[in-house]
Design a protein around this motif. Structure first.
Motif, PDB file in Angstrom:
ATOM      1  N   LEU A   1      -9.072  -6.039  -3.737  1.00 17.41           N
ATOM      2  CA  LEU A   1      -8.483  -6.675  -4.917  1.00 17.41           C
ATOM      3  C   LEU A   1      -7.951  -8.060  -4.562  1.00 17.41           C
ATOM      4  CD1 LEU A   1      -7.687  -6.351  -7.898  1.00 17.41           C
ATOM      5  CD2 LEU A   1      -5.562  -5.318  -7.113  1.00 17.41           C
ATOM      6  N   LYS A   2      -7.227  -8.131  -3.473  1.00 17.08           N
ATOM      7  CA  LYS A   2      -6.612  -9.382  -3.025  1.00 17.08           C
ATOM      8  C   LYS A   2      -7.656 -10.446  -2.696  1.00 17.08           C
ATOM      9  CE  LYS A   2      -4.734 -10.338   1.062  1.00 17.08           C
ATOM     10  NZ  LYS A   2      -4.184 -10.761   2.205  1.00 17.08           N
ATOM     11  N   ASN A   3      -8.799 -10.016  -2.180  1.00 16.87           N
ATOM     12  CA  ASN A   3      -9.842 -10.947  -1.741  1.00 16.87           C
ATOM     13  C   ASN A   3     -10.940 -11.161  -2.777  1.00 16.87           C
ATOM     14  OD1 ASN A   3      -8.696 -11.491   0.832  1.00 16.87           O
ATOM     15  ND2 ASN A   3      -9.367  -9.482   1.497  1.00 16.87           N
ATOM     16  N   GLN A   4     -10.647 -10.839  -4.041  1.00 21.09           N
ATOM     17  CA  GLN A   4     -11.571 -11.081  -5.146  1.00 21.09           C
ATOM     18  C   GLN A   4     -12.863 -10.268  -5.053  1.00 21.09           C
ATOM     19  OE1 GLN A   4     -10.326 -13.230  -7.460  1.00 21.09           O
ATOM     20  NE2 GLN A   4      -8.644 -13.809  -6.149  1.00 21.09           N
ATOM     21  N   LYS A   5     -12.855  -9.156  -4.335  1.00 20.46           N
ATOM     22  CA  LYS A   5     -14.064  -8.351  -4.177  1.00 20.46           C
ATOM     23  C   LYS A   5     -14.099  -7.148  -5.110  1.00 20.46           C
ATOM     24  CE  LYS A   5     -14.845  -9.794   0.534  1.00 20.46           C
ATOM     25  NZ  LYS A   5     -14.983  -9.427   1.919  1.00 20.46           N
ATOM     26  N   ALA A   6     -12.991  -6.841  -5.751  1.00 18.21           N
ATOM     27  CA  ALA A   6     -12.935  -5.700  -6.678  1.00 18.21           C
ATOM     28  C   ALA A   6     -13.642  -6.075  -7.974  1.00 18.21           C
ATOM     29  CB  ALA A   6     -11.490  -5.315  -6.956  1.00 18.21           C
ATOM     30  N   ARG A   7     -14.378  -5.123  -8.530  1.00 21.41           N
ATOM     31  CA  ARG A   7     -15.086  -5.357  -9.787  1.00 21.41           C
ATOM     32  C   ARG A   7     -14.290  -4.854 -10.979  1.00 21.41           C
ATOM     33  NH1 ARG A   7     -19.297  -8.175 -10.168  1.00 21.41           N
ATOM     34  NH2 ARG A   7     -20.406  -6.763 -11.519  1.00 21.41           N
ATOM     35  N   ALA A   8     -13.274  -4.028 -10.721  1.00 23.12           N
ATOM     36  CA  ALA A   8     -12.465  -3.449 -11.792  1.00 23.12           C
ATOM     37  C   ALA A   8     -11.125  -3.014 -11.225  1.00 23.12           C
ATOM     38  CB  ALA A   8     -13.186  -2.249 -12.395  1.00 23.12           C
ATOM     39  N   ILE A   9     -10.180  -2.806 -12.133  1.00 26.11           N
ATOM     40  CA  ILE A   9      -8.876  -2.268 -11.738  1.00 26.11           C
ATOM     41  C   ILE A   9      -8.394  -1.366 -12.869  1.00 26.11           C
ATOM     42  CG2 ILE A   9      -7.644  -4.293 -12.616  1.00 26.11           C
ATOM     43  CD1 ILE A   9      -5.546  -3.801 -10.380  1.00 26.11           C
ATOM     44  N   ARG A  10      -7.881  -0.228 -12.513  1.00 23.10           N
ATOM     45  CA  ARG A  10      -7.332   0.690 -13.511  1.00 23.10           C
ATOM     46  C   ARG A  10      -5.981   0.176 -13.977  1.00 23.10           C
ATOM     47  NH1 ARG A  10      -8.652   6.531 -10.743  1.00 23.10           N
ATOM     48  NH2 ARG A  10     -10.893   6.386 -11.108  1.00 23.10           N
ATOM     49  N   PHE A  11      -5.689   0.432 -15.251  1.00 18.82           N
ATOM     50  CA  PHE A  11      -4.391   0.029 -15.778  1.00 18.82           C
ATOM     51  C   PHE A  11      -3.258   0.711 -15.022  1.00 18.82           C
ATOM     52  CE2 PHE A  11      -6.296  -1.055 -20.145  1.00 18.82           C
ATOM     53  CZ  PHE A  11      -6.432  -2.383 -19.801  1.00 18.82           C
ATOM     54  N   SER A  12      -3.459   1.944 -14.622  1.00 16.43           N
ATOM     55  CA  SER A  12      -2.414   2.659 -13.880  1.00 16.43           C
ATOM     56  C   SER A  12      -2.158   1.994 -12.524  1.00 16.43           C
ATOM     57  CB  SER A  12      -2.780   4.132 -13.695  1.00 16.43           C
ATOM     58  OG  SER A  12      -4.005   4.264 -13.001  1.00 16.43           O
ATOM     59  N   THR A  13      -3.208   1.497 -11.900  1.00 17.41           N
ATOM     60  CA  THR A  13      -3.066   0.786 -10.628  1.00 17.41           C
ATOM     61  C   THR A  13      -2.346  -0.532 -10.840  1.00 17.41           C
ATOM     62  OG1 THR A  13      -5.099   1.785  -9.775  1.00 17.41           O
ATOM     63  CG2 THR A  13      -4.330  -0.225  -8.682  1.00 17.41           C
ATOM     64  N   LEU A  14      -2.747  -1.257 -11.868  1.00 14.06           N
ATOM     65  CA  LEU A  14      -2.099  -2.528 -12.182  1.00 14.06           C
ATOM     66  C   LEU A  14      -0.624  -2.308 -12.504  1.00 14.06           C
ATOM     67  CD1 LEU A  14      -2.461  -5.574 -12.579  1.00 14.06           C
ATOM     68  CD2 LEU A  14      -3.186  -5.093 -14.931  1.00 14.06           C
ATOM     69  N   ASP A  15      -0.331  -1.249 -13.239  1.00 15.91           N
ATOM     70  CA  ASP A  15       1.050  -0.904 -13.570  1.00 15.91           C
ATOM     71  C   ASP A  15       1.866  -0.641 -12.303  1.00 15.91           C
ATOM     72  OD1 ASP A  15       3.168  -0.050 -15.515  1.00 15.91           O
ATOM     73  OD2 ASP A  15       2.843   1.888 -14.526  1.00 15.91           O
ATOM     74  N   SER A  16       1.308   0.118 -11.377  1.00 12.75           N
ATOM     75  CA  SER A  16       2.003   0.438 -10.129  1.00 12.75           C
ATOM     76  C   SER A  16       2.257  -0.815  -9.288  1.00 12.75           C
ATOM     77  CB  SER A  16       1.192   1.438  -9.312  1.00 12.75           C
ATOM     78  OG  SER A  16       1.081   2.657  -9.987  1.00 12.75           O
ATOM     79  N   ILE A  17       1.264  -1.690  -9.237  1.00 14.41           N
ATOM     80  CA  ILE A  17       1.412  -2.935  -8.476  1.00 14.41           C
ATOM     81  C   ILE A  17       2.497  -3.808  -9.100  1.00 14.41           C
ATOM     82  CG2 ILE A  17       0.261  -5.100  -7.845  1.00 14.41           C
ATOM     83  CD1 ILE A  17      -2.341  -3.436  -7.538  1.00 14.41           C
TER      84      ILE A  17
ATOM     85  N   SER B   1       0.828  -1.204   0.000  1.00 13.97           N
ATOM     86  CA  SER B   1       0.000   0.000   0.000  1.00 13.97           C
ATOM     87  C   SER B   1       0.864   1.256   0.000  1.00 13.97           C
ATOM     88  CB  SER B   1      -0.923  -0.008   1.226  1.00 13.97           C
ATOM     89  OG  SER B   1      -1.621   1.203   1.343  1.00 13.97           O
ATOM     90  N   GLU B   2       1.899   1.265   0.811  1.00 13.25           N
ATOM     91  CA  GLU B   2       2.797   2.421   0.891  1.00 13.25           C
ATOM     92  C   GLU B   2       3.594   2.598  -0.401  1.00 13.25           C
ATOM     93  OE1 GLU B   2       5.099   1.655   4.402  1.00 13.25           O
ATOM     94  OE2 GLU B   2       3.422   2.123   5.745  1.00 13.25           O
ATOM     95  N   LYS B   3       4.063   1.494  -0.986  1.00 15.63           N
ATOM     96  CA  LYS B   3       4.850   1.574  -2.220  1.00 15.63           C
ATOM     97  C   LYS B   3       4.016   2.041  -3.409  1.00 15.63           C
ATOM     98  CE  LYS B   3       8.513  -1.784  -1.486  1.00 15.63           C
ATOM     99  NZ  LYS B   3       9.234  -2.902  -2.095  1.00 15.63           N
ATOM    100  N   VAL B   4       2.777   1.589  -3.458  1.00 10.85           N
ATOM    101  CA  VAL B   4       1.922   1.849  -4.616  1.00 10.85           C
ATOM    102  C   VAL B   4       1.101   3.126  -4.451  1.00 10.85           C
ATOM    103  CG1 VAL B   4       0.053   0.865  -6.012  1.00 10.85           C
ATOM    104  CG2 VAL B   4       1.842  -0.608  -5.155  1.00 10.85           C
ATOM    105  N   GLY B   5       0.842   3.516  -3.215  1.00  8.66           N
ATOM    106  CA  GLY B   5       0.022   4.703  -2.979  1.00  8.66           C
ATOM    107  C   GLY B   5      -1.466   4.421  -3.125  1.00  8.66           C
ATOM    108  N   ILE B   6      -1.866   3.231  -2.771  1.00  8.27           N
ATOM    109  CA  ILE B   6      -3.272   2.806  -2.813  1.00  8.27           C
ATOM    110  C   ILE B   6      -3.670   2.422  -1.395  1.00  8.27           C
ATOM    111  CG2 ILE B   6      -4.869   1.081  -3.745  1.00  8.27           C
ATOM    112  CD1 ILE B   6      -2.968   0.833  -6.125  1.00  8.27           C
ATOM    113  N   THR B   7      -4.897   2.706  -1.034  1.00  6.56           N
ATOM    114  CA  THR B   7      -5.330   2.392   0.323  1.00  6.56           C
ATOM    115  C   THR B   7      -5.289   0.891   0.571  1.00  6.56           C
ATOM    116  OG1 THR B   7      -7.681   2.169  -0.234  1.00  6.56           O
ATOM    117  CG2 THR B   7      -6.887   4.389   0.354  1.00  6.56           C
ATOM    118  N   MET B   8      -5.083   0.544   1.811  1.00  8.09           N
ATOM    119  CA  MET B   8      -5.069  -0.871   2.182  1.00  8.09           C
ATOM    120  C   MET B   8      -6.434  -1.493   1.908  1.00  8.09           C
ATOM    121  SD  MET B   8      -2.663  -1.081   5.569  1.00  8.09           S
ATOM    122  CE  MET B   8      -3.531  -2.505   6.105  1.00  8.09           C
ATOM    123  N   ALA B   9      -7.499  -0.720   2.090  1.00  6.70           N
ATOM    124  CA  ALA B   9      -8.850  -1.242   1.845  1.00  6.70           C
ATOM    125  C   ALA B   9      -9.020  -1.629   0.379  1.00  6.70           C
ATOM    126  CB  ALA B   9      -9.893  -0.208   2.240  1.00  6.70           C
ATOM    127  N   ASN B  10      -8.554  -0.788  -0.538  1.00  5.53           N
ATOM    128  CA  ASN B  10      -8.677  -1.104  -1.963  1.00  5.53           C
ATOM    129  C   ASN B  10      -7.811  -2.287  -2.351  1.00  5.53           C
ATOM    130  OD1 ASN B  10     -10.575   0.854  -2.520  1.00  5.53           O
ATOM    131  ND2 ASN B  10      -9.072   2.374  -3.129  1.00  5.53           N
TER     132      ASN B  10
END
Length: 75
Positions: free
Chosen positions: A35-51, A22-31
């Motif tokens: 994602l980790k628990n299969q509850k996300a319905r979508a992911i931005r390419f920029s987020t995927l790139d950062s991860i 979360s700290e490295k990527v700049g995304i909240t732990m909740a988000n």
């Protein structure tokens, strides 16, 4: 169609916690948790790139397609 998120497996291989990612990527732990628990319905390419940059992996390491045959009609 089923898209499986293998974020937890990659994090385990890289020995990184949700907090650290979360700290490295700049995304909240909740988000990230959603994602980790299969509850996300979508992911931005920029987020995927950062991860992927933070975990030194490719999108195919995180996302997996598994064919879902439950919608097929029995003949």
């Amino acid at each position: 169609m089923a898209i499986i998120v293998n974020l937890d497996k990659i994090m385990e291989k890289r020995n990184i916690t949700l907090t650290e990612l979360s700290e490295k990527v700049g995304i909240t732990m909740a988000n990230l948790s959603n994602l980790k628990n299969q509850k996300a319905r979508a992911i931005r390419f920029s987020t995927l790139d950062s991860i992927c940059k933070a975990l030194d992996c490719s999108p195919g390491d995180i996302l997996e397609y598994i064919e879902d045959n439950s919608n097929e009609k029995n003949n």
